[in-house]
Motif scaffolding. Structure first.
Motif: not given
Length: 492
Positions: A71, A78, A6-9, A27, A29, A82, A75, A102, A84
């Motif tokens: 954050y 989740v 999943r791409r955490w932006c 993702l 946040i 991930l 996390l 990550v 990022v």
């Protein structure tokens, strides 16, 4: 089957260019702790939260949107691996690298990569890292405004053509800039910020107001089209001019959208180049804008990382005065100098003003008075909707306050009232006269300029670009009076 990555932006990575495919899981946040760390401008807090929540709404089930205190708290909720893109601050970069599960990718959102800059810097040496040289390399690397191996029009930089004073009419004859319409998400954000402020969880500077800048990709693209069609043609000539009644002038107002990641810088500069090649804008306007984006903006980004953690603490001129309360609190009404009062009011009411008031009104005043550069840098970070740590480090520490001793500029950007009078209409109807150094009508910029030189004469003695002014310093018969007057001045 393993969970897909999943791409955490982060909230400044909101455009499609931060994803590897249109269906990639995301993702997002929203951390309450972020707004407690600094006393941000109210409209900046609104813009960032609005953009983040709009992005979550656009992605729908494709995005996991988590609201939490920190954050780390988010996390913990989740599952799965991930990825990022490299964050834009050192603190965030250190944090994501410390996390298990990550994978950190190279940063995105700039025209040139970190390797490109570091290879160029290694060839030049730290004492020769001038933006103009970097900009020419970026033009070659991207092919922008190039005719084969040569710059379009035969010149790399048309800045000398872009220094016209403002029109005497007091404003440019242009349609107003694009302003988005607020929606239910904006109303929700405003209510949440009101409640957090009422409960004492957060505190802001500046005034709330209708959102002025894009919070979605669609809004940002409309703003870009509007700028290229309506404002870019006159951007070049009046790039450095200021008008009290026209704070936007021909400027793009796209910096906030760029720094939120809603626009890719290359789409902005390609649009400007296309407009020039089609004969819709003059070369000096297209080149001036492209230089700001792939030259200055990229250069600020790269020098933030290249100069390291100690850069933000540089203080070559030993400037240690604290920011006065009236400035820190954006108290524009009690400032008599028309230029400073006008610009402070723009920051208070909109969280934005273009780059010349930032440099030659706000930064120039702080430089003249010896304000602590790190404190001023933090102020710019907090009070501008487009302000981020990476943006302000070299802009304020290096260019505006000369606190790095000349690593990115060849002289301090200090100027007296004559410059402001030439490049603006601020001096009209002002209680001060730009030619006066002493007395009740003494311009705080004119007098402040000579106080700055007097205070820093020994530190600037080796700077050839300011040597003529230093020679004139001791020809001023009333210099002691000027210095005493400005040292005692509490507010302009």
């Amino acid at each position: 089957m393993a969970d897909p990555e999943r791409r955490w932006c982060f909230a400044d990575q909101l455009g499609p260019h931060f994803l590897d495919g249109k269906d990639q899981p995301v993702l997002l946040i929203e951390s309450r702790a972020v707004l407690r760390r600094r006393r941000f401008h109210r409209q900046k807090a609104h813009l960032v939260l609005s953009a983040l929540r709009h992005r979550a709404a656009e992605l729908g089930e494709q995005a996991l949107f988590v609201r939490a205190d920190t954050y780390r708290d988010a996390l913990a909720r989740v599952r799965g691996p991930l990825t990022v893109c490299g964050p834009t601050s050192r603190a965030a970069a250190d944090f994501v690298r410390s996390l298990d599960g990550v994978r950190v990718l190279p940063s995105r959102g700039f025209a040139t990569g970190r390797d490109h800059f570091e290879e160029w810097a290694a060839r030049r040496g730290d004492s020769q890292l001038r933006m103009e040289d970097f900009y020419r390399g970026a033009r070659r690397a991207t092919g922008l405004l190039m005719d084969g191996d040569e710059p379009a029009g035969g010149q790399w930089n048309l800045d000398k053509e872009n220094r016209e004073p403002p029109p005497e009419a007091g404003r440019l004859s242009l349609p107003p800039p694009y302003v988005p319409k607020e929606d239910d998400i904006d109303a929700e954000v405003r209510a949440d910020l009101d409640e957090a402020e009422r409960r004492g969880e957060v505190a802001f500077v500046g005034r709330d107001g209708p959102r002025q800048f894009p919070a979605t990709r669609a809004e940002a693209r409309r703003a870009l089209r509007s700028f290229v069609e309506k404002r870019l043609p006159t951007f070049g000539p009046y790039e450095d001019a200021m008008l009290a009644g026209d704070p936007d002038m021909s400027h793009s107002r796209l910096s906030a959208a760029l720094n939120l990641g809603l626009l890719d810088p290359m789409e902005c500069v390609r649009a400007a180049e296309k407009a020039w090649r089609e004969g819709r804008v003059p070369l000096r306007s297209a080149e001036g804008y492209i230089r700001q984006v792939i030259g200055w903006r990229d250069y600020m980004w790269h020098t933030y990382w290249h100069f390291g953690r100690g850069y933000a603490k540089r203080n070559a001129l030993r400037a240690r005065r604290r920011l006065p309360d009236w400035f820190a609190g954006l108290d524009a009404e009690d400032v008599r100098a028309r230029c400073l009062s006008t610009v402070l009011r723009d920051v208070r009411d909109r969280g934005w003003t273009h780059h010349i008031p930032r440099l030659m009104i706000l930064g120039n005043y702080g430089l003249q008075r010896g304000w602590n550069p790190a404190e001023l840098c933090d102020w710019f970070h907090r009070c501008f909707v487009d302000g981020y740590e990476w943006v302000m480090a070299a802009n304020v520490i290096g260019m505006s306050q000369y606190a790095d001793g000349g690593r990115i500029t060849t002289k301090p950007y200090a100027a007296g009232g004559a410059y402001i009078n030439r490049m603006s209409d601020f001096c009209h109807d002002c209680v001060y006269r730009p030619t006066a150094r002493t007395g009740d009508e003494a311009c705080p910029y004119t007098a402040g300029y000579w106080w700055f030189l007097s205070r820093n004469e020994a530190r600037l003695a080796g700077n050839w670009r300011i040597a003529p002014q230093l020679r004139n310093l001791h020809r001023i018969a009333d210099l002691d009076e000027v210095v005493a007057q400005e040292r005692a001045r509490r507010r302009p």
